[in-house]
Design an enzyme around this catalytic site. Structure first.
Site, PDB file in Angstrom:
ATOM      1  N   GLU A   1     -32.671  16.065  64.664  1.00 11.58           N
ATOM      2  CA  GLU A   1     -32.316  17.002  63.606  1.00 11.58           C
ATOM      3  C   GLU A   1     -32.503  16.399  62.213  1.00 11.58           C
ATOM      4  O   GLU A   1     -32.449  15.184  62.030  1.00 11.58           O
ATOM      5  CB  GLU A   1     -30.861  17.462  63.777  1.00 11.58           C
TER       6      GLU A   1
ATOM      7  N   GLU B   1     -29.511   4.596  63.912  1.00 10.58           N
ATOM      8  CA  GLU B   1     -29.256   3.469  63.013  1.00 10.58           C
ATOM      9  C   GLU B   1     -30.594   2.986  62.460  1.00 10.58           C
ATOM     10  O   GLU B   1     -31.407   2.410  63.187  1.00 10.58           O
ATOM     11  CB  GLU B   1     -28.543   2.343  63.771  1.00 10.58           C
TER      12      GLU B   1
ATOM     13  N   LEU C   1     -18.526   1.812  56.381  1.00  4.46           N
ATOM     14  CA  LEU C   1     -17.426   0.854  56.547  1.00  4.46           C
ATOM     15  C   LEU C   1     -16.314   1.460  57.398  1.00  4.46           C
ATOM     16  O   LEU C   1     -15.989   0.954  58.467  1.00  4.46           O
ATOM     17  CB  LEU C   1     -16.904   0.444  55.172  1.00  4.46           C
TER      18      LEU C   1
ATOM     19  N   CYS D   1     -21.577  15.584  57.932  1.00  2.00           N
ATOM     20  CA  CYS D   1     -21.608  14.172  58.324  1.00  2.00           C
ATOM     21  C   CYS D   1     -20.911  13.966  59.664  1.00  2.00           C
ATOM     22  O   CYS D   1     -19.772  14.387  59.860  1.00  2.00           O
ATOM     23  CB  CYS D   1     -20.920  13.347  57.236  1.00  2.00           C
TER      24      CYS D   1
END
Length: 429
Positions: free
Chosen positions: A128, A227, A281, A402
């Protein structure tokens, strides 16, 4: 790791390390017709391919320059549209090469204007991309892998298995598709049918505003599925084409790469790509980050922050962005906020913090922090002199926010998606 297991328990997949930073269980399947896709290839490699196909070196270099211009400045998808190339040469090119785009399986538009595309590779793997329009910018969220191997607990993509890395062509192809959809090629380079297929209601009245000068697509974030630093070479090669002045010509200052903390690759990212860095983080203590971002068990917070401090090009003018998803009763206390400030100060980081309200998905083990809790957290960081905006969720209603990427392809069966795609093509004639 033991050489042999004597029981049926399946061992967990180890977190990949610096020895093999690209854990890929599957190779790309070559095209059945044997043609080579030129999207994603640098000019030099295109010239070499032309020479191998029979052109002399001088002609190969010239044709490569011409083709490269048509691909990235004009956005054409057909060799016949390359009017400065001899008509007799165009069939020769079409027999041997192809100008690819990821296949559009489904396009969705949120009530807030966010657009999400479910795309498919030539060898039938789905991923996507998302376009987020704002008043002063338009940001394309680009995927780097089909699936992901990091298993971040709060992220829906993290529940997918990693299928394979996306190629440079499939990565830069997302940018090409977005420009198709937004009409951002020079007028006349592509017709409205391409934009319509990409999910944009396009008519002649729109054509004047949807031009490259309008800059609807101004920023790119490598924050989609996967990633990026576990697909470093392909991401680097794709972004070099995006930044090439003779390519898509987007400034490196308008590109941000997000990593969950693949420490050994971060310096190379700064040196070889040079784009802005964002770090997922999400926690400031070992126990919590070990739980929600498992790569922390391999590269801890201190090691990660030192790599941020050493990141080439980081400065007050080019701050590192720390992404911090707000999880109720997990990482959102005032003490957590104060520890975040302490860590940023300890490592003297030119930083800003994006606070992200958790976006729910079916079966998620966490809840979003309350608005008051998020506000309190943000105030502590802000009062310490560190920018800490709270990100407004975008595209939640189409699962494009997100941490939500995956949902669309899970809700519908492959057969249903194929049927919808066929109906869309039939409607277009």
């Amino acid at each position: 790791m033991r050489a042999m297991q004597t029981h049926t328990e399946i061992a967990p997949m180890p977190i990949p390390g610096h020895v093999d930073p690209v854990p890929v269980p599957r190779e790309v399947t070559p095209r059945e017709d044997g043609r080579i896709d030129l999207i994603g290839l640098p000019r030099k490699q295109i010239a070499e391919l032309f020479a191998q196909a029979g052109l002399d070196a001088k002609a190969a270099k010239l044709r490569a320059k011409q083709v490269f211009h048509w691909l990235y400045h004009r956005g054409v998808t057909d060799f016949d549209a390359m009017t400065d190339i001899a008509k007799t040469m165009r069939p020769w090119l079409a027999e041997r090469f192809v100008i690819g785009r990821p296949e559009i399986v489904e396009a969705q538009v949120s009530t807030d204007g966010t657009r999400k595309w479910l795309l498919r590779t030539a060898d039938k793997h789905d991923f996507e991309m998302v376009f987020i329009p704002d008043a002063d910018r338009g940001t394309l969220c680009v995927s780097s892998q089909v699936g992901c191997t990091l298993n971040c607990r709060f992220c829906h993509t993290g529940t997918m298995r990693l299928v394979r890395n996306l190629t440079p062509g499939e990565i830069v192809g997302q940018v090409m598709l977005a420009r198709d959809a937004l009409g951002e090629w020079p007028k006349g380079a592509n017709d409205s049918r391409v934009a319509t297929m990409a999910g944009l209601d396009f008519d002649d009245e729109d054509e004047g505003s949807y031009t490259s000068d309008g800059r609807l697509l101004t920023n790119i974030v490598m924050m989609g599925m996967g990633e990026p630093l576990y697909n470093f070479d392909n991401v680097r090669d794709a972004l070099k084409l995006v930044m090439d002045g003779d390519g898509l010509a987007l400034s490196k200052r308008r590109i941000t790469l997000s990593t969950s903390g693949v420490v050994p690759m971060m310096e190379r990212c700064g040196e070889e790509i040079g784009v802005n860095l964002a770090v997922s983080l999400h926690a400031v203590t070992k126990d919590v980050r070990d739980e929600i971002v498992p790569i922390n068990r391999k590269y801890g917070i201190e090691e990660l922050l030192q790599a941020c401090a050493d990141y080439p090009g980081a400065s007050n003018a080019r701050r590192i962005t720390f992404e911090y998803v707000m999880l109720k009763d997990k990482n959102d206390s005032d003490d957590h906020a104060r520890e975040l400030v302490r860590l940023i100060r300890q490592y003297k980081l030119p930083a800003k913090v994006n606070l992200i309200p958790f976006n729910p998905w079916p079966g998620a083990p966490y809840e979003c922090s309350s608005p008051d809790r998020i506000k309190s957290f943000a105030n502590i960081v802000f009062e310490a002199g560190i920018s800490a905006p709270v990100r407004t969720p975008r595209g939640r209603d189409i699962d494009a926010a997100c941490g939500q990427l995956k949902t669309a392809s899970e809700r519908k069966s492959r057969a249903e998606l194929d049927r919808l795609a066929e109906e869309k093509l039939a409607a277009l004639g």
